[in-house]
Design a protein around this motif. Structure first.
Motif, mmCIF file in Angstrom:
data_model
loop_
_atom_site.group_PDB
_atom_site.id
_atom_site.type_symbol
_atom_site.label_atom_id
_atom_site.label_comp_id
_atom_site.label_asym_id
_atom_site.label_seq_id
_atom_site.Cartn_x
_atom_site.Cartn_y
_atom_site.Cartn_z
ATOM 1 N N VAL A 101 -1.620 4.130 -4.450
ATOM 2 C CA VAL A 101 -1.887 2.868 -5.132
ATOM 3 C C VAL A 101 -1.693 1.704 -4.171
ATOM 4 N N LEU A 102 -2.304 0.579 -4.540
ATOM 5 C CA LEU A 102 -2.144 -0.662 -3.789
ATOM 6 C C LEU A 102 -1.867 -1.790 -4.777
ATOM 7 N N LEU A 103 -0.863 -2.621 -4.473
ATOM 8 C CA LEU A 103 -0.443 -3.713 -5.354
ATOM 9 C C LEU A 103 -0.593 -5.042 -4.613
ATOM 10 N N PRO A 104 -1.445 -5.955 -5.080
ATOM 11 C CA PRO A 104 -1.602 -7.248 -4.394
ATOM 12 C C PRO A 104 -0.612 -8.292 -4.911
ATOM 13 N N ASP B 35 0.851 -1.186 0.000
ATOM 14 C CA ASP B 35 0.000 0.000 0.000
ATOM 15 C C ASP B 35 0.894 1.246 0.000
ATOM 16 N N VAL B 36 0.919 1.948 -1.137
ATOM 17 C CA VAL B 36 1.741 3.149 -1.287
ATOM 18 C C VAL B 36 0.863 4.354 -0.952
ATOM 19 N N ASP B 37 1.055 4.917 0.230
ATOM 20 C CA ASP B 37 0.208 5.996 0.732
ATOM 21 C C ASP B 37 0.977 7.313 0.611
ATOM 22 N N SER B 38 1.014 7.821 -0.613
ATOM 23 C CA SER B 38 1.728 9.077 -0.879
ATOM 24 C C SER B 38 0.960 9.875 -1.920
ATOM 25 N N LEU B 39 0.862 11.203 -1.687
ATOM 26 C CA LEU B 39 0.194 12.082 -2.643
ATOM 27 C C LEU B 39 1.168 12.700 -3.638
ATOM 28 N N TRP C 245 -2.930 -2.958 -10.134
ATOM 29 C CA TRP C 245 -2.971 -1.994 -9.040
ATOM 30 C C TRP C 245 -4.364 -1.424 -8.876
ATOM 31 N N ARG C 246 -4.639 -1.035 -7.615
ATOM 32 C CA ARG C 246 -5.920 -0.427 -7.246
ATOM 33 C C ARG C 246 -5.682 1.017 -6.863
ATOM 34 N N ILE C 247 -6.585 1.899 -7.281
ATOM 35 C CA ILE C 247 -6.479 3.333 -6.997
ATOM 36 C C ILE C 247 -7.669 3.757 -6.157
ATOM 37 N N GLY C 248 -7.407 4.504 -5.103
ATOM 38 C CA GLY C 248 -8.462 5.158 -4.338
ATOM 39 C C GLY C 248 -8.383 6.648 -4.591
ATOM 40 N N PHE D 62 -7.964 -4.607 2.942
ATOM 41 C CA PHE D 62 -7.991 -3.421 2.094
ATOM 42 C C PHE D 62 -9.305 -3.379 1.327
ATOM 43 N N VAL D 63 -9.707 -2.177 0.945
ATOM 44 C CA VAL D 63 -10.944 -1.995 0.200
ATOM 45 C C VAL D 63 -10.670 -2.291 -1.268
#
Length: 815
Positions: A165-168, A132-136, A157-160, A209-210
Motif C-alpha cells: 500500500v501507499l499512503l499520501p 510506501d509499504v512494500d511488503s507482501l 491508500w493506493r494499492i498496486g 509514485f504511480v
C-alpha cells in the motif's frame, strides 16, 4: 524491543490477490488513541491526467506502459523491467526517458502521452510525501498502515500488488526542507530476493509514485479503494511526526535496518569543495572498513559520491576503490558496468566526501575515526581553554513552547451582526488589499494608465470617469528613468488639472537597469526565497504608509519560469500577497500577455496559475482593426477589459482615447444591473452605439439601408463607410446589436425610399422618435414622417425626442 501496536506474530502467507485491509482498518479506527474515524469521501474514478489536475495535483509525470516498446537508444532499454513504474514519453522509435526532475510537460503533452497508453505518476516533494509499504505480508502491511494512521493521521491508500500500500500526506510548509527520503528495511517472514528486502519508504523530493495505470506483471490496475483524495484533503504532518514514525518502525519491525536518515537534499553549490577532499591512503583505509551491505541503488550512489568528492583530483583512483568496494557484495550479482555507470554519473559540485566515509567507517567499527584537529584548535602552553561554548543559555533550559495558534470562527457569532462592506480601490476593478494583475502588450500604455490612476488616487480625482478611493501610492517602475517619469507626470497633471504640489500621497521608485527580482528560486529544490529588494520595498512602503503598491513589470520582478505553476503560485501568494499583507496595502502588478493570450483575446500569460492566484485581472488592448476605420482608432484608442473579478462582475470594459499624453474616457460597457458605470458618469457603450445609429440614419435619410447582417446594404456596414469618423470607436458587433435593439423596440423601421430602374421598391430606414423613450413608457405616435425626423437634428428638437437623440447630438443626458 517490540511494540504492542505492531506485534511480531506469525508471518502471514504471501497474498497476491484480494486486499482485506479495508475492513481491518475500519475496525481499528475507533481504537486508535487520540483520533476519530476517518471521514472518507465517495470513491472518485481518477484515471486521467485531467482528473488528477482537477483534484489539485500539479506535479504530474507520464509512466511508461508495462508492455511499451522501448527506444533502443534510451536508458530505459537497459532495464526493461522498469516499465510500468518509470517515467518516460513516447518517441518515433519507442518510449524513452527524460529528465523529469527539471522538465515539466504541459497538459497537452501529458494528454498525448496518456493517449499512447501512459499511466499517471505524481512527483513527491514541494509539500507532498508518501509512505510506501512494500511488503507482501498482509499482517505486517495492515499493522504498519494502522500505525501510520495513529502517528501521522488518517489517509486514503493506493494499492498496486496487494497487500502493498501507499499512503499520501502533505508536509506543513515550514517543514518541507527538513523532510527527505527515508527507508526502513525489515524481514516480514515472506520469501524475497536478497536485494529486494521488504521495506517502508518515505517518498519525498526527487521521487514519484504511480497513481493510476496498469500494474506491471498483473492484469489489474492500481486502485484507490476509498477514492482518490483531493490534494487539499491530504492530512498535513510535521517533520517531527515523520521522524517519530520512522524511528519507531526501526525499533519495532523484525530485523530492521534504516540505512537512510531522511535529511532533505542540500544545495551542493553552497558546499566548499575543498572541505570534502582527503588523502588517497585515508580513503582506501576507510573504504576497507565499510561493509558492502547496502541493498539499494541510493546506498551505492552515496558511496560513489563520497569517494568522488574525496578524490576530486584523482577520479580514476576513486573508481578503482569504488569497484573494489562493489565487489564485496556477496548476496547476489551486480550487473556488468553498474559500478562504472554509477560512479561517473556523479557530477561536480559534490555533496559528499571524506567526512561521509569517516562516519560510515566509525559506525561499522565503533571507533571514532575523525581526526581531533577537525573539532579542536591546539592550545598553546600556559593558555586556559575557553569553555564558554559548552555553557547552556538560560533561555534553553526550558522546553520551547508551541506558538502556532489557529483562529477558529463560530458562525453563530455573526448572528444579527452586519457583514462588513467590501472595499475597493476602484469599484469592481481593483479590490482593496488584494493582488490585481494588469496585462497589456508592450507600448499599449499600461504604465501611463496606472500612473494616471496613482495620480488620481493621490489627488482625489476621478479615474476613467470613476470615483476611486484616496490612496498613498508607491510606483515601483523597472522600465523608466526619472526624466521619463517627470515628462509623463506633467502630461497627467495637465489632464487632471493638478500640479506637482498636490502629489503628497505619491512616490515613484525608478529602477531601470537595476536588479529588480523580488524573489529567487533554488534550482535544486524549487523553493522560493525573498530578496533584499523585496525587503527594501516593504520597508519603504511601511515608512511611507503606502496603501497601494504598483509593480511594473512582472518580467523584471519574477525570476522563475512563466509556465511553472508551482513557481507562479508561490510568487503571487508568497511574494506579492505577502507584501500586501505585511504592508497592509493593495498590490497591482503589470505584465505582458503571451502570444496565445493576445491571439485568443484573453490577454493571459504563461501558466494559468497567474490568473488563478490573483483576485482581479485587467487587460488593456487596442481595438480590432476594421476596414475603413480612421487611423486614429488603432493608434489612439484603447480598451480596458475586466477579465477576472473574484468579488464583482467580470466582462466590463472602458473605451478610452489617448490625447496630449494622457487617456480620456470615451464610453464604457458593463454587466447590466451591476455595472460600475451605471451612475451615468461614463456614457454606456450600448447607449452611445444606439445614439450613433440614430444620428447616422437621420443624416442619410435617402440612403438604401437594410437591418440584415448579411445584406449588401447592411446599415451597419454602410454607415461605417459613409461616416468612418463617427463610428470608428465602435466594434461592429456592438453597432449591430444596437440596431437590433432599436428595431425590436420599433424605434427604427423600414420604409420605402423609391424605386430602381426596374421599378422595384427600394427601402431604407427611418427613426420613430417616440419609440426612443425608455422601455415601459406608453407609445406615442406610431410614425413620424421623414421631414420631422430630419428637423430633429437641432438641439431643441433632440431634447424633445429622447435621451438617445440627445447623445446623438453630443449632449450627455446624465448631466
Amino acid at each position: 524491543m517490540q511494540n504492542d501496536n505492531l506485534g511480531r506474530g506469525d508471518p502471514a502467507p504471501q497474498v497476491s490477490n484480494g486486499f482485506p485491509l479495508s475492513e481491518l482498518l475500519r475496525q481499528s479506527q475507533l481504537r486508535l488513541s487520540g483520533h476519530q474515524p476517518i471521514e472518507l469521501h465517495a470513491p472518485i474514478a481518477a484515471h486521467t491526467f485531467a482528473a488528477f489536475r482537477r483534484l489539485g495535483y500539479r506535479r504530474l509525470v507520464p509512466i511508461v506502459p508495462p508492455d511499451a516498446e522501448l527506444s533502443p537508444t534510451s536508458s530505459l532499454a537497459r532495464r526493461p523491467e522498469c516499465r510500468g513504474k518509470a517515467v518516460g514519453r513516447p518517441g518515433l522509435n519507442g518510449w524513452y526517458g527524460f529528465n523529469w526532475h527539471t522538465s515539466e510537460l504541459s497538459s497537452i503533452e501529458l494528454d498525448e502521452c496518456q493517449a499512447a497508453g501512459a499511466g499517471v505518476g505524481i512527483r513527491t516533494g514541494d509539500g507532498l510525501i508518501a509512505i510506501d509499504v512494500d511488503s507482501l505480508s498482509e499482517t505486517w502491511a495492515a499493522r504498519i498502515m494502522r500505525f501510520a494512521h495513529e502517528v501521522l493521521g488518517p489517509a486514503s491508500w493506493r494499492i498496486g500488488r496487494a497487500p502493498k500500500v501507499l499512503l499520501p500526506y502533505r508536509v506543513r510548509p515550514e517543514d518541507i526542507d527538513a523532510v527527505g527520503y527515508r527507508v526502513v528495511l525489515f524481514d516480514d517472514g515472506t520469501v524475497f530476493e536478497p536485494n529486494k528486502r521488504p521495506r517502508v519508504e518515505l517518498l519525498a523530493a526527487g521521487r514519484q509514485f504511480v497513481a493510476a495505470g496498469d500494474y506491471p506483471g498483473l492484469k489489474k490496475r492500481y486502485e484507490w479503494p476509498e477514492g482518490v483524495p483531493a490534494y487539499y484533503e491530504l492530512t498535513v504532518v510535521t517533520a517531527e511526526q515523520v521522524a517519530t514514525f520512522f524511528a519507531a518502525l526501526a525499533g519495532m519491525l523484525p530485523d530492521a535496518n534504516a540505512p537512510r536518515s531522511g535529511t532533505a537534499a542540500v544545495d551542493r553549490r553552497s558546499i566548499v569543495q575543498a572541505s570534502l577532499t582527503g588523502a588517497e591512503e585515508e580513503v582506501r583505509q576507510l573504504v576497507a572498513l565499510i561493509p558492502n551491505d547496502v541493498p539499494d541503488y541510493d546506498g551505492y550512489r552515496d558511496m560513489a559520491a563520497a569517494i568522488r568528492g574525496a578524490l576530486q583530483d584523482d577520479p580514476e583512483t576513486g573508481l578503482e576503490i569504488f569497484r573494489e568496494w562493489c565487489d564485496r557484495w556477496e548476496d547476489g550479482e551486480i550487473q556488468p558496468g553498474f559500478d562504472e555507470r554509477t560512479y561517473w554519473s556523479i557530477k561536480s559540485p559534490f555533496g559528499l566526501g571524506i567526512n561521509f566515509l569517516r562516519s560510515r567507517a566509525s559506525r561499522a567499527t565503533g571507533e571514532v575515526l575523525t581526526p581531533p584537529e577537525l573539532f579542536f584548535a591546539p592550545i598553546a602552553d600556559g593558555e586556559e581553554p575557553d569553555t564558554s561554548a559548552f555553557s547552556v543559555p538560560a533561555s534553553m533550559t526550558k522546553p520551547a513552547e508551541r506558538t502556532t495558534a489557529l483562529v477558529v470562527i463560530d458562525p453563530r457569532d455573526w448572528q444579527d451582526r452586519p457583514a462588513p462592506a467590501r472595499e475597493w480601490e476602484v469599484p469592481s476593478l481593483i479590490p482593496k488589499n488584494e493582488v490585481t494583475l494588469l496585462y497589456g502588450d508592450g507600448g499599449v500604455g499600461k504604465t501611463l494608465l496606472i500612473h494616471q490612476y496613482a495620480t488620481a488616487a493621490a489627488t482625489g480625482q476621478r479615474w476613467l470617469g470613476q470615483d476611486v478611493r484616496a490612496a498613498r501610492t508607491i510606483l515601483f517602475l523597472c522600465e523608466d528613468d526619472s526624466d521619463e517619469l517627470q515628462r509623463r507626470q506633467v502630461d497627467i497633471n495637465r489632464s487632471l488639472g493638478v500640479d506637482c504640489r498636490d502629489l503628497d500621497a505619491l512616490r515613484m521608485i525608478p529602477r531601470a537597469g537595476e536588479d529588480n527580482f523580488l524573489a529567487e528560486f533554488d534550482r535544486q529544490t524549487g523553493r522560493m526565497k525573498l530578496t533584499d529588494v523585496w525587503r527594501a520595498l516593504r520597508d519603504e512602503a511601511l515608512a511611507f504608509g503606502a496603501t497601494v503598491i504598483v509593480l511594473d513589470t512582472l518580467a523584471d520582478i519574477f525570476s522563475g519560469i512563466d509556465f511553472d505553476r508551482a513557481q507562479v503560485s508561490a510568487f503571487v501568494k508568497g511574494c506579492l500577497r505577502r507584501l500586501a499583507r505585511e504592508v497592509g496595502c493593495t498590490v497591482i502588478a503589470l505584465g505582458h500577455p503571451s502570444q496565445a493570450g493576445k491571439s485568443s483575446g484573453d490577454g493571459s500569460s504563461g501558466s494559468t496559475a497567474w490568473n488563478n492566484a490573483c483576485r482581479s485581472r485587467l487587460y488593456l488592448r487596442r481595438p480590432e482593426p476594421r476596414k475603413g476605420a480612421p487611423v486614429s482608432m488603432s493608434t489612439d484608442t484603447r480598451i480596458l477589459e475586466s477579465k477576472k473579478s473574484n468579488y464583482g462582475p467580470a466582462g466590463s470594459s472602458i473605451t478610452m482615447r489617448w490625447a496630449r499624453g494622457a487617456f480620456e474616457v470615451v464610453m464604457a460597457s458593463g454587466v447590466p444591473g451591476a455595472s460600475v458605470f451605471a451612475d451615468g458618469a461614463v456614457p454606456q457603450l450600448a447607449d452611445k452605439a444606439e445614439a450613433a445609429i440614430v444620428q447616422g440614419i437621420i443624416e442619410f435619410p435617402g440612403e438604401r439601408l437594410s437591418a440584415g447582417r448579411t445584406s449588401p446594404f447592411s446599415a451597419v456596414k454602410r454607415l461605417c463607410t459613409l461616416d468612418a469618423e463617427r463610428f470608428g470607436d465602435f466594434p461592429t458587433d456592438e453597432l449591430q446589436a444596437a440596431l437590433d435593439r432599436l428595431m425590436a423596440r420599433g424605434a427604427i423601421v423600414e420604409h420605402p425610399i423609391g424605386q430602381d430602374n426596374s421599378r422595384r421598391q427600394l427601402f431604407g430606414l427611418r427613426v420613430v422618435p417616440d419609440k426612443l423613450s425608455a422601455a415601459g413608457k406608453s407609445e406615442a405616435n406610431s410614425s413620424v414622417d421623414q421631414a420631422q425626423i430630419s428637423a430633429a437634428g437641432s438641439a431643441a428638437s433632440l431634447q424633445q425626442a429622447s435621451p438617445i437623440l440627445q447623445q446623438a447630438s453630443g449632449q450627455n443626458p446624465a448631466k
